[in-house]
Design an enzyme around this catalytic site. Structure first.
Site, mmCIF file in Angstrom:
data_model
loop_
_atom_site.group_PDB
_atom_site.id
_atom_site.type_symbol
_atom_site.label_atom_id
_atom_site.label_comp_id
_atom_site.label_asym_id
_atom_site.label_seq_id
_atom_site.Cartn_x
_atom_site.Cartn_y
_atom_site.Cartn_z
ATOM 1 N N LYS A 1 -100.808 53.957 45.289
ATOM 2 C CA LYS A 1 -99.514 53.271 45.457
ATOM 3 C C LYS A 1 -98.500 53.767 44.417
ATOM 4 O O LYS A 1 -97.366 54.062 44.747
ATOM 5 C CB LYS A 1 -99.669 51.743 45.307
ATOM 6 C CG LYS A 1 -100.622 51.117 46.302
ATOM 7 C CD LYS A 1 -100.772 49.618 46.083
ATOM 8 C CE LYS A 1 -101.441 49.229 44.773
ATOM 9 N NZ LYS A 1 -102.855 49.610 44.645
ATOM 10 N N ARG B 1 -99.824 39.640 45.545
ATOM 11 C CA ARG B 1 -101.256 39.914 45.636
ATOM 12 C C ARG B 1 -102.034 38.712 46.163
ATOM 13 O O ARG B 1 -103.236 38.811 46.334
ATOM 14 C CB ARG B 1 -101.774 40.230 44.243
ATOM 15 C CG ARG B 1 -101.926 41.703 43.948
ATOM 16 C CD ARG B 1 -102.379 41.810 42.506
ATOM 17 N NE ARG B 1 -103.153 42.980 42.261
ATOM 18 C CZ ARG B 1 -102.665 44.100 41.762
ATOM 19 N NH1 ARG B 1 -101.386 44.200 41.510
ATOM 20 N NH2 ARG B 1 -103.464 45.121 41.520
ATOM 21 N N ARG C 1 -108.555 59.128 36.781
ATOM 22 C CA ARG C 1 -107.157 58.859 36.395
ATOM 23 C C ARG C 1 -107.004 58.816 34.882
ATOM 24 O O ARG C 1 -107.817 58.243 34.164
ATOM 25 C CB ARG C 1 -106.694 57.531 36.984
ATOM 26 C CG ARG C 1 -105.299 57.151 36.480
ATOM 27 C CD ARG C 1 -104.650 56.075 37.284
ATOM 28 N NE ARG C 1 -105.402 54.849 37.320
ATOM 29 C CZ ARG C 1 -105.045 53.799 38.061
ATOM 30 N NH1 ARG C 1 -103.967 53.862 38.810
ATOM 31 N NH2 ARG C 1 -105.771 52.712 38.051
ATOM 32 N N ARG D 1 -107.346 53.996 31.556
ATOM 33 C CA ARG D 1 -107.068 52.558 31.569
ATOM 34 C C ARG D 1 -108.372 51.788 31.428
ATOM 35 O O ARG D 1 -109.376 52.153 32.022
ATOM 36 C CB ARG D 1 -106.394 52.179 32.904
ATOM 37 C CG ARG D 1 -104.883 52.257 32.842
ATOM 38 C CD ARG D 1 -104.215 52.109 34.179
ATOM 39 N NE ARG D 1 -104.636 50.975 34.998
ATOM 40 C CZ ARG D 1 -104.068 50.651 36.156
ATOM 41 N NH1 ARG D 1 -103.058 51.365 36.623
ATOM 42 N NH2 ARG D 1 -104.498 49.627 36.871
HETATM 43 P P1 AP5 Z 1 -102.413 55.652 41.537
HETATM 44 O O1 AP5 Z 1 -101.193 56.126 42.229
HETATM 45 O O2 AP5 Z 1 -102.354 55.377 40.085
HETATM 46 O O3 AP5 Z 1 -103.082 54.415 42.334
HETATM 47 P P2 AP5 Z 1 -102.611 52.909 42.489
HETATM 48 O O4 AP5 Z 1 -102.842 52.495 43.904
HETATM 49 O O5 AP5 Z 1 -101.225 52.727 41.945
HETATM 50 O O6 AP5 Z 1 -103.699 52.224 41.584
HETATM 51 P P3 AP5 Z 1 -103.636 51.068 40.515
HETATM 52 O O7 AP5 Z 1 -105.000 51.025 39.914
HETATM 53 O O8 AP5 Z 1 -102.500 51.249 39.570
HETATM 54 O O9 AP5 Z 1 -103.427 49.832 41.397
HETATM 55 P P4 AP5 Z 1 -103.734 48.426 40.986
HETATM 56 O O10 AP5 Z 1 -103.117 47.702 42.129
HETATM 57 O O11 AP5 Z 1 -105.141 48.094 40.710
HETATM 58 O O12 AP5 Z 1 -103.051 48.295 39.550
HETATM 59 P P5 AP5 Z 1 -101.846 47.439 39.009
HETATM 60 O O13 AP5 Z 1 -101.260 48.184 37.899
HETATM 61 O O14 AP5 Z 1 -100.970 46.944 40.098
HETATM 62 O O15 AP5 Z 1 -103.557 56.758 41.829
HETATM 63 C C1 AP5 Z 1 -104.861 56.633 41.291
HETATM 64 C C2 AP5 Z 1 -105.346 58.039 40.846
HETATM 65 O O16 AP5 Z 1 -105.485 58.862 42.010
HETATM 66 C C3 AP5 Z 1 -104.374 58.794 39.918
HETATM 67 O O17 AP5 Z 1 -105.114 59.511 38.978
HETATM 68 C C4 AP5 Z 1 -103.613 59.750 40.865
HETATM 69 O O18 AP5 Z 1 -103.177 60.928 40.201
HETATM 70 C C5 AP5 Z 1 -104.681 60.044 41.900
HETATM 71 N N1 AP5 Z 1 -104.109 60.260 43.243
HETATM 72 C C6 AP5 Z 1 -103.105 59.526 43.811
HETATM 73 N N2 AP5 Z 1 -102.864 59.981 45.056
HETATM 74 C C7 AP5 Z 1 -103.724 61.013 45.270
HETATM 75 C C8 AP5 Z 1 -103.972 61.893 46.365
HETATM 76 N N3 AP5 Z 1 -103.273 61.802 47.503
HETATM 77 N N4 AP5 Z 1 -104.944 62.831 46.244
HETATM 78 C C9 AP5 Z 1 -105.669 62.927 45.083
HETATM 79 N N5 AP5 Z 1 -105.483 62.144 44.007
HETATM 80 C C10 AP5 Z 1 -104.526 61.180 44.103
HETATM 81 O O19 AP5 Z 1 -102.621 46.138 38.466
HETATM 82 C C11 AP5 Z 1 -103.505 46.201 37.385
HETATM 83 C C12 AP5 Z 1 -103.924 44.781 37.020
HETATM 84 O O20 AP5 Z 1 -102.765 44.011 36.628
HETATM 85 C C13 AP5 Z 1 -104.577 43.950 38.123
HETATM 86 O O21 AP5 Z 1 -105.963 44.214 38.231
HETATM 87 C C14 AP5 Z 1 -104.271 42.522 37.634
HETATM 88 O O22 AP5 Z 1 -105.147 42.131 36.605
HETATM 89 C C15 AP5 Z 1 -102.881 42.653 37.037
HETATM 90 N N6 AP5 Z 1 -101.817 42.378 38.007
HETATM 91 C C16 AP5 Z 1 -100.816 43.220 38.361
HETATM 92 N N7 AP5 Z 1 -100.040 42.659 39.291
HETATM 93 C C17 AP5 Z 1 -100.564 41.425 39.533
HETATM 94 C C18 AP5 Z 1 -100.212 40.374 40.431
HETATM 95 N N8 AP5 Z 1 -99.173 40.482 41.279
HETATM 96 N N9 AP5 Z 1 -100.989 39.260 40.433
HETATM 97 C C19 AP5 Z 1 -102.036 39.112 39.596
HETATM 98 N N10 AP5 Z 1 -102.423 40.091 38.741
HETATM 99 C C20 AP5 Z 1 -101.690 41.237 38.723
#
Ligand code: AP5
Length: 262
Positions: free
Chosen positions: A39, A116, A155, A188
């Protein structure tokens, strides 16, 4: 091509001024899908093409961590993140409410990681109504668990500027060093295997029900997240084209975001 918004209002909240590019047809999208599906990577690419602002709740929490945020609420959020659990709904909704002005950004927005839960989705509906704007589409990225684990385990991120790399698919020019700001790259804490397992379970239990919630709006678009980031971007642009905002739908009231200089 759009220019990148600087996200300062999103990171700092309140009335901090931003420098969005005004767009006649600003897209307002939610990016949805399991952890590690890509994402954030798509948000970065879409921001360049559409001029939209990337609003990630996870990025705000991680920024608070870098700044050594030590209020009890921030500490509670960071502890939940480390374990791979969700931060509580009241805390997340309060954070987005403080930044509700970003929902009427002149460039549009990409919400990444919010909502979420059903409670968050209902809160978002209320905030959008208060800001007099509406979503164009909700993009649901799909990928196999095996590929997700591959993406998360490789990552590496820059805590200073939030740039995202991958050891094999998107390596930095110099090992361990951010190409953009020279910061040291880290894994991370929630990308370690134990936390990834919890995050996937949490996603299935709390976030997947949102697929039904949004499919009822007729705005849900499913996108296969296999292939290179550019291939997925092309797929995304094709998928959102039927949801293009109407011309002149700036959705922005005249009391905000003064006109860009001519
Ligand atoms: P990347 O683009 O970083 O993936 P992502 O989907 O953004 O993954 P996240 O882990 O950031 O999502 P998340 O929803 O768990 O985290 P968030 O920060 O929101 O890609 C991943 C890897 O793959 C990278 O290395 C990239 O280079 C590689 N890649 C990408 N596309 C590729 C492709 N096509 N081919 C090959 N490689 C590729 O949340 C983290 C935490 O915050 C949650 O667990 C929770 O504790 C908290 N939090 C955040 N928002 C909330 C909320 N709304 N409610 C409650 N808790 C929340």
């Amino acid at each position: 091509m759009g220019s990148q918004n600087n996200r300062v209002a999103w990171f700092q909240g309140g009335d901090v001024p931003c420098e969005p590019m005004p767009y006649d047809r600003p897209y307002r999208l939610v990016l949805f899908g399991p952890p590690g599906v890509g994402k954030g990577t798509q948000a970065e690419l879409l921001t360049h093409v559409l001029g939209t602002c990337h609003l990630s709740t996870g990025d705000v929490f991680r920024a608070a961590q870098c700044e050594g945020g030590s209020s009890p609420a921030v500490k509670e959020a960071l502890d939940a993140m480390r374990r791979g659990e969700l931060v509580s709904d009241p805390l997340v909704v309060a954070l987005v409410r403080e930044r509700a002005r970003c929902l009427r950004c002149r460039g549009g927005f990409l919400l990444d990681g919010f909502p979420r839960t059903i409670a968050q989705a209902e809160a978002l509906d209320m905030l959008l109504a208060e800001q007099d704007v509406s979503l164009n589409a909700v993009l649901d990225y799909e990928l196999s668990l095996e590929k997700i684990v591959e993406r998360l385990s490789g990552r590496r991120t820059c805590p200073r500027c939030n740039a995202v790399y991958h050891l094999t698919t998107r390596p930095p020019l110099a090992a361990g060093v951010c190409d953009q700001c020279g910061g040291g790259l880290v894994q991370r804490v929630d990308d370690r295997l134990g936390s990834v397992r919890v995050r996937m379970q949490t996603y299935q239990a709390n976030t997947q029900p949102l697929i039904d919630y949004y499919s009822r709006t007729g705005k849900l678009v499913t996108i296969q997240a296999v292939g290179s980031p550019t291939e997925i971007l092309e797929r995304t642009l094709a998928a959102i084209s039927p949801f293009q905002p109407d011309s002149g739908d700036s959705g922005v009231r005249s009391d905000t975001n003064p006109p860009a200089p001519k």
